[in-house]
Design a protein around this motif. Structure first.
Motif, PDB file in Angstrom:
ATOM      1  N   TYR A  25       0.813  -1.220   0.000  1.00  0.00           N
ATOM      2  CA  TYR A  25       0.000   0.000   0.000  1.00  0.00           C
ATOM      3  C   TYR A  25       0.846   1.270   0.000  1.00  0.00           C
ATOM      4  O   TYR A  25       0.286   2.358  -0.066  1.00  0.00           O
ATOM      5  CB  TYR A  25      -0.903   0.021   1.247  1.00  0.00           C
ATOM      6  CG  TYR A  25      -1.619  -1.286   1.500  1.00  0.00           C
ATOM      7  CD1 TYR A  25      -2.657  -1.695   0.671  1.00  0.00           C
ATOM      8  CD2 TYR A  25      -1.256  -2.120   2.563  1.00  0.00           C
ATOM      9  CE1 TYR A  25      -3.325  -2.896   0.895  1.00  0.00           C
ATOM     10  CE2 TYR A  25      -1.908  -3.315   2.798  1.00  0.00           C
ATOM     11  CZ  TYR A  25      -2.938  -3.701   1.965  1.00  0.00           C
ATOM     12  OH  TYR A  25      -3.585  -4.890   2.176  1.00  0.00           O
ATOM     13  N   ASP A  26       2.165   1.123   0.151  1.00  0.00           N
ATOM     14  CA  ASP A  26       2.994   2.323   0.220  1.00  0.00           C
ATOM     15  C   ASP A  26       4.379   2.050  -0.373  1.00  0.00           C
ATOM     16  O   ASP A  26       4.720   0.913  -0.698  1.00  0.00           O
ATOM     17  CB  ASP A  26       3.107   2.832   1.672  1.00  0.00           C
ATOM     18  CG  ASP A  26       3.682   1.793   2.605  1.00  0.00           C
ATOM     19  OD1 ASP A  26       4.584   1.043   2.183  1.00  0.00           O
ATOM     20  OD2 ASP A  26       3.242   1.713   3.767  1.00  0.00           O
ATOM     21  N   TYR A  27       5.153   3.136  -0.494  1.00  0.00           N
ATOM     22  CA  TYR A  27       6.454   3.066  -1.167  1.00  0.00           C
ATOM     23  C   TYR A  27       7.452   2.148  -0.460  1.00  0.00           C
ATOM     24  O   TYR A  27       8.010   1.239  -1.087  1.00  0.00           O
ATOM     25  CB  TYR A  27       6.991   4.500  -1.314  1.00  0.00           C
ATOM     26  CG  TYR A  27       8.389   4.593  -1.825  1.00  0.00           C
ATOM     27  CD1 TYR A  27       8.657   4.574  -3.191  1.00  0.00           C
ATOM     28  CD2 TYR A  27       9.465   4.710  -0.950  1.00  0.00           C
ATOM     29  CE1 TYR A  27       9.960   4.672  -3.661  1.00  0.00           C
ATOM     30  CE2 TYR A  27      10.763   4.806  -1.413  1.00  0.00           C
ATOM     31  CZ  TYR A  27      11.010   4.779  -2.770  1.00  0.00           C
ATOM     32  OH  TYR A  27      12.294   4.863  -3.230  1.00  0.00           O
ATOM     33  N   HIS A  67      -4.189   7.205  -4.749  1.00  0.00           N
ATOM     34  CA  HIS A  67      -3.148   7.677  -3.833  1.00  0.00           C
ATOM     35  C   HIS A  67      -2.155   6.549  -3.514  1.00  0.00           C
ATOM     36  O   HIS A  67      -0.933   6.728  -3.576  1.00  0.00           O
ATOM     37  CB  HIS A  67      -3.869   8.142  -2.566  1.00  0.00           C
ATOM     38  CG  HIS A  67      -3.020   8.762  -1.526  1.00  0.00           C
ATOM     39  ND1 HIS A  67      -2.488  10.013  -1.642  1.00  0.00           N
ATOM     40  CD2 HIS A  67      -2.618   8.293  -0.325  1.00  0.00           C
ATOM     41  CE1 HIS A  67      -1.802  10.297  -0.560  1.00  0.00           C
ATOM     42  NE2 HIS A  67      -1.857   9.266   0.254  1.00  0.00           N
ATOM     43  N   HIS A  68      -2.687   5.362  -3.203  1.00  0.00           N
ATOM     44  CA  HIS A  68      -1.820   4.257  -2.781  1.00  0.00           C
ATOM     45  C   HIS A  68      -1.160   3.562  -3.969  1.00  0.00           C
ATOM     46  O   HIS A  68      -0.012   3.122  -3.868  1.00  0.00           O
ATOM     47  CB  HIS A  68      -2.614   3.281  -1.905  1.00  0.00           C
ATOM     48  CG  HIS A  68      -2.912   3.869  -0.561  1.00  0.00           C
ATOM     49  ND1 HIS A  68      -2.031   3.778   0.490  1.00  0.00           N
ATOM     50  CD2 HIS A  68      -3.944   4.612  -0.119  1.00  0.00           C
ATOM     51  CE1 HIS A  68      -2.523   4.422   1.532  1.00  0.00           C
ATOM     52  NE2 HIS A  68      -3.692   4.937   1.187  1.00  0.00           N
ATOM     53  N   ALA A  71       1.841   5.572  -4.802  1.00  0.00           N
ATOM     54  CA  ALA A  71       2.953   5.377  -3.853  1.00  0.00           C
ATOM     55  C   ALA A  71       3.695   4.077  -4.165  1.00  0.00           C
ATOM     56  O   ALA A  71       4.934   4.040  -4.180  1.00  0.00           O
ATOM     57  CB  ALA A  71       2.404   5.360  -2.420  1.00  0.00           C
TER      58      ALA A  71
END
Ligand code: KIV
Length: 257
Positions: A25-27, A67-68, A71
């Motif tokens: 879900y994120d970098y 958004h996710h 990322a």
């Protein structure tokens, strides 16, 4: 490799080396998971629960996903980045294509949607535009409210046949792989043997499908408040985080000498 080549390389794994997929879900987690050799990074709408704190995935919007996905895509993973289409972003073929294009513009290389026969026209519209689609059958989290909970699927011959018909409709429409969620092991094994694209299981038992997908917080033990019965944690990050934070609090609040 292009997105289509990556999806094709996953499709070509049918019956071969099992596929290992994880949600991201994120970098930083995308980078770490990619460095660990995972084949698919699924930006799942499970993020509604395990990242955003909603009770289920029905609260997730396309903007949350964009958004996710962005990322995760910034990590430039070698793994295929699949973005979930949230509920009510693919109610018609035209809407499905527009939503899929938004996810691709944010960095997704493929999209996933839930459901079988009734989604075939949406899958066709998206794949015709050159965007790879992954299906999702069995327990459908976006329908958890209608179904009144998370239940096992494929328990009767009729349910197994419905799953097979749904999967075949998705394959005929161009899906390159299908997630089976909470399908009983015997049905998952039989349908995996019968269907032409990789079936990627979650909650379907060990080695019953062509691969597995896990929600990363279940694997890492970082979301201790709800752990599905089929989860197989390989770490206990919740305890590690609590004790690191408690040591920090003790250090900062001690009066020192
Ligand atoms: O959103 C998600 O994480 C998923 C997996 C359960 C396959 O769809």
């Amino acid at each position: 490799m292009t997105a289509l080549q990556k999806a094709e390389s996953i499709r070509a794994r049918k019956g071969g080396r099992p596929i290992a997929a994880l949600t991201a879900y994120d970098y930083p987690s995308a980078r770490l998971l990619d460095e660990s050799g995972v084949d698919i990074l699924l930006v799942g709408d499970s993020l509604g629960m395990v990242v955003l704190g909603f009770p289920d995935t029905t609260h997730v919007t396309l903007n949350h996903m964009l958004h996710h996905v962005a990322a995760v895509a910034r990590a430039k993973p070698r793994a295929l980045v699949v973005g979930d289409l949230p509920i009510h972003t693919y109610d018609t073929p035209a809407q499905a294509l527009e939503s899929a294009r938004s996810l691709v513009a944010a960095g997704a290389e493929a999209v996933k949607l839930e459901g079988g026969i009734r989604q075939a026209d949406k899958v066709r519209a998206i794949t015709a535009a050159g965007i790879p689609v992954m299906g999702h059958l069995g327990m459908l989290p976006q329908r958890v409210l209608e179904e009144g909970g998370y239940r096992k699927k494929g328990k009767t011959p009729e349910q197994a046949e419905a799953l097979r018909d749904g999967a075949q409709a998705l394959i005929d429409a161009g899906a390159f792989a299908i997630v089976f969620e909470s399908v009983i092991p015997e049905t998952a094994r039989q349908l995996t043997a019968a269907l032409a694209v990789p079936i990627i299981g979650i909650g379907c038992g060990d080695h019953t499908c062509d691969g597995e997908v896990a929600v990363v917080t279940d694997l890492l033990g970082s979301y201790p408040w709800f752990v599905p019965p089929f989860a197989r944690p390989e770490a206990d990050l919740a305890s590690a985080i609590r004790s690191a934070a408690a040591r920090y609090v003790a250090r900062v609040t001690s009066l020192g000498d």
